[in-house]
Design a protein around this motif. Structure first.
Motif: not given
Length: 144
Positions: A107-119, A60-67
């Motif tokens: 928090l990365m997951s939450v940011a990705g979900i919020l971005n999805y709903y903003l879109i 949902l957010c970014s693969q590199a920082p998550a990895a």
């Protein structure tokens, strides 16, 4: 890597089990075995949560920082396990560090979900900003 770490924990448990007298998991007076067994159980119970937030953060957010955070978490779990083999107070830094990494992934997951709903609702995409922020914050996970 998670499988290798789990295998390492299991081998330590088996090694300690062979050095204790008695059969089964009830070994009275074997504090070394109890510490290894408890550390193994604690690490095993934490992995489903770790895998869930790692997957969500990467998807949902970014693969590199998550990895990066995932690799750091595996390192921290190793530190927690080895610290638990000594005194229980030695495992505290690894435990607290692991909680901080799980919080970052959450928090990365939450940011990705919020971005999805903003879109979806407003048509505004903040994906590049979120990726930039998470990429900048992820090295801060190295600070103890």
């Amino acid at each position: 890597l998670c499988v290798f770490l789990t295998a390492f924990f299991a081998s330590k448990l088996e090694h300690e089990s062979k050095h204790c007298n008695g059969k089964g998991f009830q070994r009275p007076g074997s504090s070394a075995f109890d510490r290894v067994y408890t550390a193994n159980q604690n690490c095993g119970h934490a992995y489903p949560t770790f895998l869930a937030v790692l997957w969500c953060a990467g998807l949902l957010c970014s693969q590199a920082p998550a990895a990066f955070a995932g690799l750091m978490y595996l390192f921290v779990r190793q530190k927690y396990f080895v610290g638990y083999l000594g005194e229980r107070t030695q495992s505290t830094p690894g435990y607290l560090f692991g909680k901080r990494i799980i919080l970052f992934l959450f928090l990365m997951s939450v940011a990705g979900i919020l971005n999805y709903y903003l879109i979806f609702f407003f048509g505004s995409d903040f994906e590049m900003y979120i990726k930039t922020i998470t990429s900048a914050i992820s090295p801060l996970l190295l600070i103890p």
